[in-house]
Design a protein around this motif. Structure first.
Motif, PDB file in Angstrom:
ATOM      1  N   ASP A 171       7.340  -1.655 -45.111  1.00 29.78           N
ATOM      2  CA  ASP A 171       6.293  -0.993 -45.513  1.00 29.78           C
ATOM      3  C   ASP A 171       6.036  -0.209 -46.694  1.00 29.78           C
ATOM      4  O   ASP A 171       5.184  -0.451 -47.127  1.00 29.78           O
ATOM      5  N   ARG A 172       7.086   0.507 -47.221  1.00 31.32           N
ATOM      6  CA  ARG A 172       6.902   0.757 -48.563  1.00 31.32           C
ATOM      7  C   ARG A 172       6.531  -0.301 -49.624  1.00 31.32           C
ATOM      8  O   ARG A 172       5.852  -0.160 -50.499  1.00 31.32           O
ATOM      9  N   ILE A 173       7.507  -1.256 -49.331  1.00 30.33           N
ATOM     10  CA  ILE A 173       7.371  -2.273 -50.407  1.00 30.33           C
ATOM     11  C   ILE A 173       5.841  -2.941 -50.274  1.00 30.33           C
ATOM     12  O   ILE A 173       5.257  -3.358 -51.419  1.00 30.33           O
ATOM     13  N   SER A 174       5.600  -3.140 -49.022  1.00 30.51           N
ATOM     14  CA  SER A 174       4.105  -3.687 -48.998  1.00 30.51           C
ATOM     15  C   SER A 174       3.096  -2.992 -49.543  1.00 30.51           C
ATOM     16  O   SER A 174       1.941  -3.360 -49.899  1.00 30.51           O
ATOM     17  N   LYS A 175       3.305  -1.748 -49.638  1.00 27.57           N
ATOM     18  CA  LYS A 175       2.290  -0.640 -50.422  1.00 27.57           C
ATOM     19  C   LYS A 175       2.458  -0.393 -51.919  1.00 27.57           C
ATOM     20  O   LYS A 175       1.803   0.381 -52.423  1.00 27.57           O
ATOM     21  N   GLY A 176       3.626  -1.112 -52.277  1.00 31.75           N
ATOM     22  CA  GLY A 176       4.051  -1.152 -53.750  1.00 31.75           C
ATOM     23  C   GLY A 176       4.737   0.180 -53.987  1.00 31.75           C
ATOM     24  O   GLY A 176       4.692   0.553 -55.229  1.00 31.75           O
ATOM     25  N   LEU A 177       5.256   0.793 -53.128  1.00 34.13           N
ATOM     26  CA  LEU A 177       5.959   2.058 -53.368  1.00 34.13           C
ATOM     27  C   LEU A 177       7.455   1.589 -53.932  1.00 34.13           C
ATOM     28  O   LEU A 177       7.999   0.846 -53.152  1.00 34.13           O
ATOM     29  N   SER A 178       8.191   2.620 -54.284  1.00 33.43           N
ATOM     30  CA  SER A 178       9.451   2.371 -54.809  1.00 33.43           C
ATOM     31  C   SER A 178      10.464   2.538 -53.784  1.00 33.43           C
ATOM     32  O   SER A 178      10.399   3.267 -52.651  1.00 33.43           O
ATOM     33  N   VAL A 179      11.815   1.510 -53.595  1.00 33.50           N
ATOM     34  CA  VAL A 179      12.764   1.684 -52.444  1.00 33.50           C
ATOM     35  C   VAL A 179      14.080   1.798 -53.164  1.00 33.50           C
ATOM     36  O   VAL A 179      14.941   1.709 -52.545  1.00 33.50           O
ATOM     37  N   GLU A 180      14.090   2.259 -54.695  1.00 34.74           N
ATOM     38  CA  GLU A 180      15.240   2.255 -55.321  1.00 34.74           C
ATOM     39  C   GLU A 180      16.169   3.280 -54.800  1.00 34.74           C
ATOM     40  O   GLU A 180      17.461   3.088 -54.881  1.00 34.74           O
ATOM     41  N   HIS A 181      15.547   4.222 -54.051  1.00 36.20           N
ATOM     42  CA  HIS A 181      16.571   5.260 -53.545  1.00 36.20           C
ATOM     43  C   HIS A 181      17.358   5.095 -52.380  1.00 36.20           C
ATOM     44  O   HIS A 181      18.079   5.821 -51.675  1.00 36.20           O
ATOM     45  N   LEU A 182      16.626   3.881 -51.609  1.00 34.98           N
ATOM     46  CA  LEU A 182      16.894   3.589 -50.439  1.00 34.98           C
ATOM     47  C   LEU A 182      17.618   2.479 -49.873  1.00 34.98           C
ATOM     48  O   LEU A 182      18.512   2.109 -49.125  1.00 34.98           O
ATOM     49  N   VAL A 183      17.949   1.513 -51.025  1.00 36.66           N
ATOM     50  CA  VAL A 183      18.476   0.177 -51.134  1.00 36.66           C
ATOM     51  C   VAL A 183      19.602   0.124 -52.388  1.00 36.66           C
ATOM     52  O   VAL A 183      19.292   0.817 -53.209  1.00 36.66           O
ATOM     53  N   PRO A 184      20.834  -0.529 -52.435  1.00 33.82           N
ATOM     54  CA  PRO A 184      21.331  -0.723 -53.642  1.00 33.82           C
ATOM     55  C   PRO A 184      20.687  -1.222 -54.737  1.00 33.82           C
ATOM     56  O   PRO A 184      19.629  -2.242 -54.159  1.00 33.82           O
ATOM     57  N   ALA A 185      20.912  -0.985 -55.844  1.00 37.93           N
ATOM     58  CA  ALA A 185      20.184  -1.645 -56.927  1.00 37.93           C
ATOM     59  C   ALA A 185      20.064  -3.214 -56.891  1.00 37.93           C
ATOM     60  O   ALA A 185      19.013  -3.694 -57.360  1.00 37.93           O
ATOM     61  N   THR A 186      21.167  -3.802 -56.669  1.00 34.39           N
ATOM     62  CA  THR A 186      21.343  -5.158 -56.600  1.00 34.39           C
ATOM     63  C   THR A 186      20.440  -5.911 -55.418  1.00 34.39           C
ATOM     64  O   THR A 186      19.675  -7.073 -55.608  1.00 34.39           O
ATOM     65  N   VAL A 187      20.220  -5.079 -54.446  1.00 38.71           N
ATOM     66  CA  VAL A 187      19.306  -5.596 -53.281  1.00 38.71           C
ATOM     67  C   VAL A 187      17.704  -5.302 -53.729  1.00 38.71           C
ATOM     68  O   VAL A 187      17.028  -6.146 -53.541  1.00 38.71           O
ATOM     69  N   ALA A 188      17.689  -4.278 -54.325  1.00 38.87           N
ATOM     70  CA  ALA A 188      16.344  -3.931 -54.873  1.00 38.87           C
ATOM     71  C   ALA A 188      15.607  -5.163 -55.783  1.00 38.87           C
ATOM     72  O   ALA A 188      14.634  -5.536 -55.792  1.00 38.87           O
ATOM     73  N   GLU A 189      16.634  -5.604 -56.612  1.00 41.03           N
ATOM     74  CA  GLU A 189      16.538  -6.291 -57.727  1.00 41.03           C
ATOM     75  C   GLU A 189      16.080  -7.738 -56.903  1.00 41.03           C
ATOM     76  O   GLU A 189      15.227  -8.365 -57.448  1.00 41.03           O
ATOM     77  N   TYR A 190      16.974  -8.199 -56.126  1.00 37.54           N
ATOM     78  CA  TYR A 190      16.687  -9.314 -55.077  1.00 37.54           C
ATOM     79  C   TYR A 190      15.332  -9.319 -54.383  1.00 37.54           C
ATOM     80  O   TYR A 190      14.665 -10.376 -54.409  1.00 37.54           O
ATOM     81  N   ILE A 191      15.048  -8.411 -53.961  1.00 40.28           N
ATOM     82  CA  ILE A 191      13.561  -8.080 -53.149  1.00 40.28           C
ATOM     83  C   ILE A 191      12.538  -8.483 -54.156  1.00 40.28           C
ATOM     84  O   ILE A 191      11.514  -9.305 -53.809  1.00 40.28           O
ATOM     85  N   ARG A 192      12.598  -7.730 -55.375  1.00 33.67           N
ATOM     86  CA  ARG A 192      11.787  -8.002 -56.218  1.00 33.67           C
ATOM     87  C   ARG A 192      11.532  -9.548 -56.808  1.00 33.67           C
ATOM     88  O   ARG A 192      10.827 -10.066 -56.642  1.00 33.67           O
ATOM     89  N   ASP A 193      12.622 -10.027 -57.084  1.00 30.46           N
ATOM     90  CA  ASP A 193      12.774 -11.388 -57.488  1.00 30.46           C
ATOM     91  C   ASP A 193      12.372 -12.463 -56.602  1.00 30.46           C
ATOM     92  O   ASP A 193      11.735 -13.372 -56.967  1.00 30.46           O
ATOM     93  N   LYS A 194      12.387 -12.171 -55.286  1.00 32.64           N
ATOM     94  CA  LYS A 194      11.965 -13.221 -54.277  1.00 32.64           C
ATOM     95  C   LYS A 194      10.864 -12.676 -53.743  1.00 32.64           C
ATOM     96  O   LYS A 194      10.156 -13.344 -52.776  1.00 32.64           O
ATOM     97  N   TYR A 195      10.163 -11.668 -54.165  1.00 31.43           N
ATOM     98  CA  TYR A 195       8.770 -11.289 -53.602  1.00 31.43           C
ATOM     99  C   TYR A 195       8.952 -10.980 -52.080  1.00 31.43           C
ATOM    100  O   TYR A 195       7.768 -11.237 -51.496  1.00 31.43           O
ATOM    101  N   LEU A 196      10.066 -10.300 -51.409  1.00 35.15           N
ATOM    102  CA  LEU A 196      10.165 -10.123 -50.305  1.00 35.15           C
ATOM    103  C   LEU A 196       9.290  -8.925 -49.725  1.00 35.15           C
ATOM    104  O   LEU A 196       8.922  -7.888 -50.539  1.00 35.15           O
ATOM    105  N   TYR A 197       8.589  -9.024 -48.518  1.00 33.67           N
ATOM    106  CA  TYR A 197       8.052  -7.927 -47.812  1.00 33.67           C
ATOM    107  C   TYR A 197       6.592  -7.643 -48.380  1.00 33.67           C
ATOM    108  O   TYR A 197       5.905  -6.583 -48.039  1.00 33.67           O
ATOM    109  N   LEU A 198       6.127  -8.326 -49.272  1.00 36.07           N
ATOM    110  CA  LEU A 198       4.756  -8.284 -49.878  1.00 36.07           C
ATOM    111  C   LEU A 198       3.523  -8.794 -48.964  1.00 36.07           C
ATOM    112  O   LEU A 198       3.779  -9.809 -48.267  1.00 36.07           O
TER     113      LEU A 198
END
Length: 198
Positions: A171-198
């Motif tokens: 939900d946070r990702i779909s709203k453009g909010l940060s999740v850096e504190h909720l997932v490992p940095a490597t996972v956050a990077e993958y989510i960004r690169d693959k445009y997941l949950y948008l």
């Protein structure tokens, strides 16, 4: 060797999952196997991300940690995903003295009697139950009516108390909010690169 199975959709894997794995590994001196679900039969209507994305996020999250491993047995299995089939598959690969534990949260544990072949499942493994925010401590004696002798097969963990959910992260990702504190940095990077949950 003690082997603890941590299953779930992991959509995405988050710091709460990793904290649970860390605590259980330490408490039981166990190797923790992360097993992403195929299509959970109790959540047949649930729309989940592609297996390859969920597997890659787990791989990145646990990379380099010898306490953890990843198994894709449920994703490779066709049809509905049943925990009892997974436990049996894992046990086939272990030695006769290896002990299998299955990790689950209070919420799922309370519904254990509804699981596929629940009675047989309680004989195959022990359960490690981790607390969830918003759930009161479970009185194990009340569960024996639905699944006799279950109370003797359960380890109740007092910690960690996790207040992170994958649905909130999506939900946070779909709203453009940060999740850096909720997932490992490597996972956050993958989510960004693959445009997941948008």
């Amino acid at each position: 060797m003690n082997v603890a199975i941590l299953g779930g959709t992991f959509d995405p894997i988050h710091n709460g999952h990793l904290k649970v794995a860390e605590e259980v590994s330490k408490h039981l001196s166990a190797k923790v196997i992360f097993i992403p679900a195929g299509q959970p039969w109790l959540k047949a209507e649930l729309k989940i991300s592609a297996p390859k994305d969920r597997v890659e996020m787990i791989r990145r999250a646990i990379d380099g940690d010898a306490r953890y491993s990843l198994s894709t047995v449920e994703i490779e299995r066709l049809g509905p995903t049943y925990t009892i089939d997974t436990i049996r598959q894992i046990q086939e690969r272990l030695g006769p003295s290896d002990e299998v534990f299955f990790i689950l949260g209070y919420d799922n544990f309370l519904n254990l009697s509804q699981w596929h072949e629940a009675d047989a499942l309680t004989k195959l493994c022990q359960f490690v139950v981790v607390p969830r925010c918003g759930y009161k401590e479970i009185d194990l004696s009340t569960l024996d009516t639905a699944l006799p002798a279950l109370a003797q097969r359960v380890i109740m963990m007092a910690q960690p108390l996790i207040d992170i959910s994958a649905s909130n992260i999506r939900d946070r990702i779909s709203k453009g909010l940060s999740v850096e504190h909720l997932v490992p940095a490597t996972v956050a990077e993958y989510i960004r690169d693959k445009y997941l949950y948008l």
